[in-house]
Motif scaffolding. Structure first.
Motif, PDB file in Angstrom:
ATOM      1  N   UNK A 142       0.856  -1.085  -0.030  1.00  0.00           N
ATOM      2  CA  UNK A 142      -0.095   0.022  -0.055  1.00  0.00           C
ATOM      3  C   UNK A 142       0.900   1.225   0.095  1.00  0.00           C
ATOM      4  N   UNK A 143       1.892   1.227   0.842  1.00  0.00           N
ATOM      5  CA  UNK A 143       2.581   2.412   1.226  1.00  0.00           C
ATOM      6  C   UNK A 143       3.650   2.679  -0.086  1.00  0.00           C
ATOM      7  N   UNK A 144       4.343   1.516  -0.699  1.00  0.00           N
ATOM      8  CA  UNK A 144       5.265   1.574  -1.621  1.00  0.00           C
ATOM      9  C   UNK A 144       4.632   2.124  -2.924  1.00  0.00           C
ATOM     10  N   UNK A 145       3.391   1.500  -3.192  1.00  0.00           N
ATOM     11  CA  UNK A 145       2.876   1.818  -4.417  1.00  0.00           C
ATOM     12  C   UNK A 145       2.565   3.429  -4.290  1.00  0.00           C
ATOM     13  N   UNK A 146       2.192   3.994  -3.187  1.00  0.00           N
ATOM     14  CA  UNK A 146       2.089   5.403  -3.295  1.00  0.00           C
ATOM     15  C   UNK A 146       2.999   6.381  -3.768  1.00  0.00           C
ATOM     16  N   UNK A 147       4.394   5.863  -3.860  1.00  0.00           N
ATOM     17  CA  UNK A 147       5.512   6.451  -4.417  1.00  0.00           C
ATOM     18  C   UNK A 147       5.701   6.102  -5.792  1.00  0.00           C
ATOM     19  N   UNK A 148       4.910   5.419  -6.584  1.00  0.00           N
ATOM     20  CA  UNK A 148       5.252   5.035  -7.748  1.00  0.00           C
ATOM     21  C   UNK A 148       4.045   5.624  -8.550  1.00  0.00           C
ATOM     22  N   UNK A 149       4.612   6.444  -9.515  1.00  0.00           N
ATOM     23  CA  UNK A 149       3.642   7.169 -10.715  1.00  0.00           C
ATOM     24  C   UNK A 149       4.079   6.959 -12.067  1.00  0.00           C
ATOM     25  N   UNK A 150       3.176   6.484 -12.788  1.00  0.00           N
ATOM     26  CA  UNK A 150       3.454   6.431 -14.209  1.00  0.00           C
ATOM     27  C   UNK A 150       4.819   5.631 -14.457  1.00  0.00           C
ATOM     28  N   UNK A 151       4.808   4.328 -13.747  1.00  0.00           N
ATOM     29  CA  UNK A 151       6.062   3.347 -13.926  1.00  0.00           C
ATOM     30  C   UNK A 151       7.205   3.743 -13.401  1.00  0.00           C
ATOM     31  N   UNK A 152       7.459   5.160 -12.749  1.00  0.00           N
ATOM     32  CA  UNK A 152       8.743   5.605 -12.196  1.00  0.00           C
ATOM     33  C   UNK A 152       8.506   5.538 -10.652  1.00  0.00           C
ATOM     34  N   UNK A 153       9.550   5.276  -9.815  1.00  0.00           N
ATOM     35  CA  UNK A 153       9.366   5.302  -8.447  1.00  0.00           C
ATOM     36  C   UNK A 153       9.890   6.640  -8.022  1.00  0.00           C
ATOM     37  N   UNK A 154       9.269   7.489  -7.399  1.00  0.00           N
ATOM     38  CA  UNK A 154       9.498   8.815  -7.067  1.00  0.00           C
ATOM     39  C   UNK A 154       9.913   9.051  -5.443  1.00  0.00           C
ATOM     40  N   UNK A 155       9.358   8.316  -4.897  1.00  0.00           N
ATOM     41  CA  UNK A 155       9.757   8.635  -3.447  1.00  0.00           C
ATOM     42  C   UNK A 155       9.349   7.196  -2.580  1.00  0.00           C
ATOM     43  N   UNK A 156      10.220   7.425  -1.348  1.00  0.00           N
ATOM     44  CA  UNK A 156       9.930   6.160  -0.285  1.00  0.00           C
ATOM     45  C   UNK A 156       9.073   6.409   0.638  1.00  0.00           C
ATOM     46  N   UNK A 157       8.318   5.596   1.173  1.00  0.00           N
ATOM     47  CA  UNK A 157       7.382   5.971   2.254  1.00  0.00           C
ATOM     48  C   UNK A 157       7.964   5.685   3.593  1.00  0.00           C
ATOM     49  N   UNK A 158       7.794   6.625   4.585  1.00  0.00           N
ATOM     50  CA  UNK A 158       8.222   6.348   5.783  1.00  0.00           C
ATOM     51  C   UNK A 158       7.161   6.396   7.062  1.00  0.00           C
ATOM     52  N   UNK A 159       5.972   6.826   6.577  1.00  0.00           N
ATOM     53  CA  UNK A 159       4.833   6.916   7.704  1.00  0.00           C
ATOM     54  C   UNK A 159       3.663   7.018   6.765  1.00  0.00           C
ATOM     55  N   UNK A 160       2.601   6.738   7.386  1.00  0.00           N
ATOM     56  CA  UNK A 160       1.268   6.839   6.888  1.00  0.00           C
ATOM     57  C   UNK A 160       0.236   7.421   7.694  1.00  0.00           C
ATOM     58  N   UNK A 161      -0.758   7.902   7.447  1.00  0.00           N
ATOM     59  CA  UNK A 161      -1.893   8.204   8.341  1.00  0.00           C
ATOM     60  C   UNK A 161      -3.328   8.100   7.648  1.00  0.00           C
ATOM     61  N   UNK A 162      -4.124   7.942   8.434  1.00  0.00           N
ATOM     62  CA  UNK A 162      -5.759   7.445   7.914  1.00  0.00           C
ATOM     63  C   UNK A 162      -6.569   7.985   9.358  1.00  0.00           C
ATOM     64  N   UNK A 163      -7.725   8.100   9.248  1.00  0.00           N
ATOM     65  CA  UNK A 163      -8.607   8.142  10.203  1.00  0.00           C
ATOM     66  C   UNK A 163      -9.110   6.976  10.598  1.00  0.00           C
ATOM     67  N   UNK A 164      -9.421   7.038  12.084  1.00  0.00           N
ATOM     68  CA  UNK A 164      -9.726   5.686  12.713  1.00  0.00           C
ATOM     69  C   UNK A 164     -10.797   6.045  13.908  1.00  0.00           C
ATOM     70  N   UNK A 165     -11.237   5.133  14.618  1.00  0.00           N
ATOM     71  CA  UNK A 165     -12.370   5.381  15.571  1.00  0.00           C
ATOM     72  C   UNK A 165     -11.531   5.329  16.521  1.00  0.00           C
ATOM     73  N   UNK A 166     -11.489   6.816  17.561  1.00  0.00           N
ATOM     74  CA  UNK A 166     -10.942   6.835  18.497  1.00  0.00           C
ATOM     75  C   UNK A 166     -12.057   6.981  19.755  1.00  0.00           C
ATOM     76  N   UNK A 167     -12.043   6.131  20.790  1.00  0.00           N
ATOM     77  CA  UNK A 167     -12.912   6.231  21.816  1.00  0.00           C
ATOM     78  C   UNK A 167     -12.407   6.388  23.067  1.00  0.00           C
ATOM     79  N   UNK A 168     -13.082   6.970  23.986  1.00  0.00           N
ATOM     80  CA  UNK A 168     -12.681   7.256  25.333  1.00  0.00           C
ATOM     81  C   UNK A 168     -12.898   5.959  26.193  1.00  0.00           C
ATOM     82  N   UNK A 169     -11.768   5.488  26.746  1.00  0.00           N
ATOM     83  CA  UNK A 169     -11.786   4.281  27.255  1.00  0.00           C
ATOM     84  C   UNK A 169     -12.721   4.245  28.484  1.00  0.00           C
ATOM     85  N   UNK A 170     -12.854   5.313  29.044  1.00  0.00           N
ATOM     86  CA  UNK A 170     -13.756   5.412  30.334  1.00  0.00           C
ATOM     87  C   UNK A 170     -15.099   5.193  30.069  1.00  0.00           C
TER      88      UNK A 170
END
Lengths: 509, 486
Positions: A215-243
């Motif tokens: 998933x992350x590696x393919x984000x750096x590939x565009x039109x057959x060229x590898x332009x960048x290397x991934x080091x982190x990702x972010x996506x939204x998730x469900x954050x709940x108050x444990x109490x």
């Protein structure tokens, strides 16, 4: 007496014309100098650029002879497909095969026999800048020959990079910079970043590819060229108050129960804190098979049945439990921080702010709706190398080494997780976190969400999609607040159709 | 003796001499942006082609040499083509092996999948490396590039899904194995299909090298064209008036002028009159306080006004909701927001009117007022029949300038609610379209430049706006200034 030595009208006109001419001449001179003059001789198009030293940086499986400059001879190109010498370098837990001269460079940098300075730019919050500075210092201590100039966050980074490349400014422009992957298309099309496969052979690319989540590696590939290397990702998730919520809900039905339990607008408590904008509502769109834009086919799916169903589901089963007076980021975050809602859907960027008020939180992927998996957008942080770096072989190799080290060194990536909450994408680090899931519950939760996610489209066309979708959502929300949920449900089809039309118009026009 | 010299305080030449340096400096620094903006209005400038010089230069370099290069290196390139075909075949074989593996009854293990994946990756990477290499120029053969790119993206998305399903587990339970089978079975046909297409394209190169060269040249030309700035004459202006958005914004701005200017004038004149009388104590302090709208930055003050009117939590909006009996919401109601624009504009604009009027009132001889007072005129009658007519010229001057400020309304709509709620815009004679209902004309141009990145269109809209201002200035000059006497 009549001929006063004053300023006549003609004189004024004359002065203005002279000023205009001088200014125009100055501008034309600057224009002419700034552009790279095309060389009149037929320089071989085989070498990467005319400015790099001609030691073949494109060592690869292809011919090792440089292309001849004379175009009349046809017999000079002998194909000697000697397998190039490949050495291995070790970064963290990974071994990467690299070409000989790159290996030599790495050794020299390690021993301090060589001295190179590269500029590194990021655009980040202060706590993130601190973590990055630590990483930069670690790199410099491991490779004393390379100095990485990192001065903290950069304003208007994209414009500054573009301006630097246009002005061919090697000294002051970033050599390496980082941002989420959706800039790749625009930067690549405009020629502002360097494709790594221009200087690295297929073996290196192959080794690199196996280090990261696909998933992350393919984000750096565009039109057959590898332009960048991934080091982190972010996506939204469900954050709940444990109490308020001891175990995170596994299905959407469970979540809806929780939301119903807590939704009491008269008491100023709500079921969910969740800002509504095109990026944030995407999981519900994809759960029902909808999409905004498909990178490969270039098709726009804003008014597809899946999207419409997703938005309708959102209105009936999510908006109904929210504070709809202000669906912006600040207000919704406040609601969650003050404990007025049990759960919030947001990304890792809000965690520090949330932790200030709510120490115990659980993070999990947005739960599936029956058998439909909500797939949010993910942004993969990539490291790119700017075009100006190609002019200097040493800076180029230093930049490539820095990019590889940053994204592959396990200790670095773990320190980024610990210090700034960055979610890693290197396979070995992800496995490590899965094995120590008790120490990293929040990161593991976001990793779960990222593995469900869909990377944002890289194409520059996507920029034309956000606006109309935001307008459509706005219109639907306006109807919701004025006339209630049923009217809003009816408005969905029309609003999305309108958005689709205006997107198609702007993409074609 | 000759001509009669007009009796003036300063000759015009002195005034010109004072203005000339600033005029020269202004032109010197602005001449390039001015010319550039006007030029851009007649081109199709947008984000991709405004700053693409380096890329175009590079492509041009390739373009000049490509034909001769491709012909002189035909043999070596054909060797590469056959090697690429080999690698693609290997990739297809790898994919078929993968399919055979998952369809076999054997249990799926992580290691086996990994091995198969490595094989596929190895051959695919080498095939791609040959195609993108500077030495083969195969990248510029669009059919090949697209087929291979699609295949690669499909392969990536297949492995992404497999990784998601496997998650962190080393051993793959049967239900997950079933999901993996589904994913691979679903994606494989398209992957193999695209790889075969790429193979066919490579074969086509071998069979008809000339057509390959021609296609490559055409492709580079297309890429250069996409990145270049094109002169489109009046195209932008046609686009501006093709739908209702721009005409609507002009009309809305004119409406805003008609409503806000009288309000500004009324408040300014009333306050000026109030503070000119001797009745108010501490009026110097009051005067200073009233100039705050002028002195504080607009960004700060208008944002504060916005916070006061935010629905539900804003002080004024909740008060108004109670008074008016319905929910006063600047984000969802067009005319609520419009009313707020007028209030804020009035607050921003009255200091100027007040200052000018106070100066005018100070210039009225005391004897006239006293005469009216002796004649028995009340306060209001004195104001209406003595003060106002005598102060009319300066007030008119202030009105003209403040109308100009209203015509330029930009910060106020932008900061209050970003141009108002979305709605359906329709101006008779133009195509109906959905857009922002309180978007003033200057804001329209700003959005085209910053949000849509349509620089050509934005520059064209600003040329039209400048024309409107010139027209306004002309009207003012001809009918008011001239007629008012020399």
């Amino acid at each position: 007496m009549r001929r006063r030595a004053g300023i006549t009208k003609q004189a004024i006109a004359g002065i203005i014309i002279v000023v205009v001419v001088i200014a125009a001449a100055a501008v034309l001179m600057m224009q002419g100098g700034g552009q790279p003059t095309p060389t009149p001789t037929s320089t071989p198009t085989g070498t990467p650029t005319t400015k790099t030293p001609t030691t073949t940086a494109t060592i690869g499986t292809t011919t090792t002879t440089t292309m001849s400059t004379t175009t009349t001879t046809t017999t000079t190109t002998t194909t000697t497909t000697t397998q190039p010498q490949l050495r291995t370098i070790t970064i963290g837990s990974s071994t990467i095969r690299v070409p000989d001269d790159f290996y030599e460079f790495v050794q020299k940098a390690k021993n301090g026999e060589i001295s190179v300075t590269i500029n590194f730019w990021t655009s980040m919050l202060p706590f993130e800048v601190d973590a990055i500075t630590q990483v930069v210092n670690e790199f410099e201590s491991e490779y004393p020959g390379i100095k990485v100039s990192y001065t903290g966050t950069q304003q208007n980074m994209k414009e500054a990079i573009k301006a630097g490349v246009l002005a061919n400014d090697l000294e002051n422009t970033a050599n390496v910079f980082t941002w989420a992957h959706d800039w790749t298309g625009e930067l690549a099309d405009g020629g502002f970043i360097v494709p790594l496969d221009k200087y690295l052979p297929p073996e290196t690319i192959e080794d690199l590819q196996s280090q990261y989540l696909t998933n992350a590696y393919s984000a750096g590939v565009y039109n057959l060229h590898l332009y960048g290397l991934p080091w982190a990702a972010e996506a939204i998730a469900l954050v709940c108050n444990a109490e308020m919520v001891q175990t995170p809900p596994k299905t959407f039905a469970e979540l809806e129960q929780i939301m119903q339990q807590y939704y009491n607008p008269d008491n100023d408590t709500y079921g969910l804190a969740y800002q509504i904008d095109p990026y944030f509502v995407y999981p519900f769109v994809t759960a029902f098979g909808g999409y905004y834009y498909d990178d490969e086919t270039g098709s726009v799916g804003v008014n597809s049945t899946g999207t419409k169903e997703g938005i309708k589901f959102l209105i009936q089963h999510v908006l109904a439990y929210e504070f709809t007076g202000d669906l912006g980021h600040e207000t919704q975050l406040n609601i969650f921080q003050q404990g007025k809602a049990p759960c919030m859907i947001t990304g890792p960027w809000d965690i520090p702010a949330i932790k200030e008020n709510i120490p115990n939180i659980t993070v999990s992927a947005i739960p599936p709706i029956d058998d439909k998996v909500p797939r949010p957008f993910s942004g993969i942080k990539l490291l790119w190398i700017s075009k100006v770096t190609e002019q200097d072989q040493n800076k180029l190799y230093a930049s490539i080494l820095f990019v590889m080290w940053f994204s592959l060194n396990d200790d670095t990536l773990k320190s980024l997780v610990d210090n700034a909450g960055f979610i890693p994408v290197k396979k070995s680090v992800v496995t490590y976190i899965s094995e120590h899931i008790d120490q990293y519950p929040i990161v593991a939760g976001f990793i779960e969400s990222i593995s469900n996610s869909i990377p944002m489209p890289k194409s520059p066309q996507m920029a034309k999609v956000w606006g109309p979708v935001a307008e459509a959502l706005s219109a639907i929300l306006a109807t919701y607040s004025e006339s209630g949920p049923d009217a809003a449900l009816e408005a969905v089809d029309q609003a999305l159709d309108n958005a689709q039309e205006s997107i198609l118009q702007s993409l074609s026009g | 003796m000759g001509k009669v010299r007009k009796l003036v305080l300063f000759p015009a030449k002195v005034a010109l001499a004072l203005v000339l340096p600033s005029l020269v400096l202004y032109l010197f620094f602005n001449i390039w942006p001015l010319i550039f903006s006007v030029y851009i209005a007649f081109t199709d400038a947008n984000a991709t082609n405004i700053a693409s010089q380096p890329m175009i230069a590079e492509l041009e370099k390739v373009r000049t040499n490509i034909t001769s290069y491709l012909y002189s290196n035909k043999d070596s390139i054909l060797v590469e083509v056959s090697r690429a075909k080999e690698y693609i075949n290997q990739t297809i074989d790898g994919m078929e092996e993968l399919l055979a593996y998952i369809n076999s009854s054997a249990a799926i293990t992580y290691d086996d999948i990994d091995t198969l994946k490595t094989n596929i990756t190895a051959s695919m990477t080498r095939a791609v490396a040959i195609v993108v290499s500077n030495e083969t120029m195969l990248y510029y053969y669009p059919g090949l590039r697209d087929a291979l790119s699609t295949a690669q993206n499909l392969i990536y998305s297949m492995w992404s899904d497999v990784e998601r399903i496997i998650g962190f587990s080393i051993i793959i339970p049967p239900d997950k194995a079933e999901q993996i089978r589904e994913v691979i079975a679903e994606r494989s046909p398209a992957i193999i299909g695209n790889l075969s297409l790429a193979y066919e394209e490579l074969t086509a190169i071998e069979e008809n090298y000339d057509s390959f060269v021609k296609s490559a040249v055409k492709d580079i030309d297309k890429q250069i064209d996409r990145l270049s700035l094109h002169f489109i004459g009046l195209g932008n202006f046609q686009k501006l008036f093709s739908d209702s958005r721009f005409p609507y914004s002009i009309l809305k701005t004119l409406l805003f002028v008609v409503t806000s200017v009288p309000m500004k004038l009324a408040l300014g004149v009333a306050l000026a009159f109030l503070f000119s009388s001797n009745l108010m104590s501490g009026r110097k302090v009051m005067r200073a306080l009233l100039l705050i709208p002028w002195a504080l930055p607009v960004l700060l003050t208008v944002t504060t006004w916005r916070m006061l009117f935010v629905p539900d939590t804003g002080v004024f909006s909740s008060a108004l909701s109670r008074v008016l009996g319905y929910e006063f919401n600047i984000y969802y109601h067009e005319w609520d927001a419009f009313a707020v624009y007028n209030i804020v504009e009035m607050w921003l604009g009255y200091p100027f009117v007040m200052t000018v009027t106070m100066g005018a009132i100070a210039g009225i001889p005391k004897e006239l007022i006293e005469a009216a007072y002796i004649d028995g005129a009340g306060v209001f009658q004195r104001f209406r029949h003595v003060t106002l007519p005598l102060a009319m010229r300066p007030i008119l001057f202030a009105a003209i300038l403040t109308t100009g400020a209203s015509l330029q309304a930009f910060m106020v709509p932008l900061l209050i609610n970003n141009g108002g709620p979305q709605g359906f815009l329709w101006v008779p004679g133009f195509k109906p379209v959905s857009g922002y209902t309180n978007e003033m004309m200057v804001l329209y141009g700003y959005k085209r430049a910053w949000i849509d990145q349509e620089f050509g269109l934005s520059a064209a809209s600003y040329l039209v706006i400048t024309l409107i201002f010139l027209l306004y200035a002309l009207v003012w000059y001809k009918f008011v200034y001239r007629r008012g006497g020399r």
